[in-house]
Design a protein around this motif. Sequence first.
Motif, PDB file in Angstrom:
ATOM      1  N   ALA A  94      -8.623   9.460  -0.136  1.00  0.00           N
ATOM      2  CA  ALA A  94      -8.359  10.830   0.304  1.00  0.00           C
ATOM      3  C   ALA A  94      -9.678  11.563   0.543  1.00  0.00           C
ATOM      4  O   ALA A  94     -10.564  11.525  -0.308  1.00  0.00           O
ATOM      5  N   LEU A  95      -9.800  12.230   1.687  1.00  0.00           N
ATOM      6  CA  LEU A  95     -11.054  12.955   1.960  1.00  0.00           C
ATOM      7  C   LEU A  95     -11.218  14.127   0.998  1.00  0.00           C
ATOM      8  O   LEU A  95     -12.326  14.449   0.594  1.00  0.00           O
ATOM      9  N   ASP A  96     -10.111  14.797   0.674  1.00  0.00           N
ATOM     10  CA  ASP A  96     -10.157  15.874  -0.325  1.00  0.00           C
ATOM     11  C   ASP A  96      -9.592  15.305  -1.625  1.00  0.00           C
ATOM     12  O   ASP A  96      -8.387  15.340  -1.874  1.00  0.00           O
ATOM     13  N   GLN A  97     -10.485  14.752  -2.429  1.00  0.00           N
ATOM     14  CA  GLN A  97     -10.063  14.067  -3.659  1.00  0.00           C
ATOM     15  C   GLN A  97      -9.428  15.048  -4.645  1.00  0.00           C
ATOM     16  O   GLN A  97      -8.511  14.677  -5.384  1.00  0.00           O
ATOM     17  N   TYR A  98      -9.886  16.275  -4.656  1.00  0.00           N
ATOM     18  CA  TYR A  98      -9.332  17.246  -5.608  1.00  0.00           C
ATOM     19  C   TYR A  98      -7.861  17.511  -5.295  1.00  0.00           C
ATOM     20  O   TYR A  98      -6.996  17.429  -6.178  1.00  0.00           O
ATOM     21  N   SER A  99      -7.569  17.807  -4.024  1.00  0.00           N
ATOM     22  CA  SER A  99      -6.185  18.153  -3.670  1.00  0.00           C
ATOM     23  C   SER A  99      -5.251  16.955  -3.824  1.00  0.00           C
ATOM     24  O   SER A  99      -4.080  17.101  -4.186  1.00  0.00           O
ATOM     25  N   PHE A 100      -5.758  15.771  -3.515  1.00  0.00           N
ATOM     26  CA  PHE A 100      -4.965  14.541  -3.687  1.00  0.00           C
ATOM     27  C   PHE A 100      -4.577  14.357  -5.163  1.00  0.00           C
ATOM     28  O   PHE A 100      -3.427  14.074  -5.500  1.00  0.00           O
ATOM     29  N   ARG A 101      -5.531  14.597  -6.034  1.00  0.00           N
ATOM     30  CA  ARG A 101      -5.254  14.463  -7.472  1.00  0.00           C
ATOM     31  C   ARG A 101      -4.320  15.586  -7.947  1.00  0.00           C
ATOM     32  O   ARG A 101      -3.425  15.366  -8.778  1.00  0.00           O
TER      33      ARG A 101
END
Lengths: 291, 327
Positions: free
Chosen positions: B32-39
């Motif tokens: 995921a390019l946005d690791q924070y939002s994916f998590r």
Amino acid sequence: MSIRYTFGGDEFLFAEISESMSLPAFFASMAITSKLRQLQWPGIVEICPANASFQLRFDPDILPAEQLLRQVQQLEQSLADSPQILDTRLVEIPVWYNDPWTREVGARFRQRHQDPQASDLEYAARVNGFASVDAFITAHSGSPWLVSMVGFVAGLPFMYQMVERDQQLQVPKYLSPRTATPRQTIGHGGCFACIYSVEGAGGYQMFGITPAPIYDPAQRQPYLADSMVLFRPGDLVRFKPIDQQQYQAAIQAVAEGRFALDIFPVRFSLPEFLANPEAYKQSLPGTHHAH
Amino acid sequence: MHIKVIKPGLATSVQDAGRNGYYHLGIPPSGALDQYSFRAANLLLGNAETAAVLECTLLGPQLQFSTACQIAICGAAMQPRINGQPQAVHQVLSIAAGDTLDFLPAAAGMRAYLAVSGGIDLPAVLDSRSTYALGGLGGYQGRCLQAGDILPLVAAPPTTAPVGRTLPAALQATLPRKAEVRVLPGLYAHRLCAESAARFYQDQWRVSSESDRIGYRLKGGAPLQFQPREAPFGAGADPSNIVDAGYPIGSIQVPSGKEPIILLRDAVSGGGYAMIGTVISADLDMVGQLQPNQGIMFTAVDMQQALQARQHYQAGLQQLRQALLDG
């Protein structure tokens, strides 16, 4: 040789061994990165040797940046006098030079080429001072190459020819990159040969095509059983010209998942090679020794 | 137990935390390019933090669910609709068998993460379910989704969060109109003329439409001048050329000094263009949320500042875990 270290953000350490390409620079990169792979320092995530440089990806929460730099510099010192020997293998890659697919794609992108009137092979032969395309192909396939980097895209080898510098084949890249390159095209840009592992964009000149898949996530050929990527930095490669009939037979074997490559173990000594490249290359194993 | 893809959207792919250990073979981390939002999407739902999700880009997909389940969408403001009824992002939503999910175009941000209870059940390839489309590897058949694809779901999700549970606003990723991205100068920055090296950090840049998971291309700033030099053997004639070398994730290269390119998680792993610095790890999520034409400016930081930002980012993730794992 004094290595220039620089950080790529907070997770990468980049080491430029030399600004210019040379076999000693590549060997220094291999010596340090191979040792790092053995040492398995906690916090190192990626170890990536390249032509005349290397980079490491690290987790600064486990291995602080400055500590990593100090440790790598110490390692560099300790390896400064290590023997320039590589236990590797020689892979023979069959090539149909001047094949119809790369010719057709080359013709389609002529307006992006330095010499729209000539084919890539004709241009490469001319700028390297060869009288004919055949003479150029003889030089291209006549001396082995060293895989000095794997990357750009998955499994793509960059290869440096093992000849004296004045015999290095050098060809500029296309003026602007093509949007298409057939899979398994033999390419050339600057002093480097490559094999396009996947279909896609590319700026290297196109000389031919190999029937051998060199990257396959499905690992369908026997030589890809251990890894979906064939090449590793340090491999030696010899291009073996084949004709249309041999190419088609090979493609049939590939389709049936039973294509075989000739691969020979080699202990490569840089000092011995540099002392007499011509004699050394004759001593390498391969199917060119007709028994 | 599956999702059927009715319309694929602009570029929808299966992603997770990504894969490490293969970059030296040209295989980038992906994920995921946005690791924070994916998590956040996974944690909100009660999934394992790194379960495989769908990364939906600007124009989301239309999907049909064969089975009842729960979903959560975090990241870009792409309003979801279930059977045409508008729903909220950052909230646990309930799906009944046969329901259709689609999205309005992103009002802010570029990528929304759709997590499904239990996760998408595809085999891991090289330790990850992330799609690396350039290499045809991982995810769903190594590519972005197409109409008619069937995505299997994990049959029995371990635990699920209550429907309606919402991610507090303070824990939602920020989607700034104008991005300020921090860069550690270095790599080949010494090859720039001094004026260009400074100017890069003063100019207003815009995200080009030629931006994807491999890299973000930028326009609008002044062309960068490299110092004249005699080309080193093997480097190539252009002053922006180097002997092909590895590219750090987040590194910024400037081919011919014209349009800077920031490499992201599907990066080409190396090549022959000088890099002038690297976006710090804490700001990479933000880059992946920028839409074409959005403004972007760069701030030069040193390693200490980069590490402080990293700590701050990780503290944010820790807060997210505390809020959602106990809640």
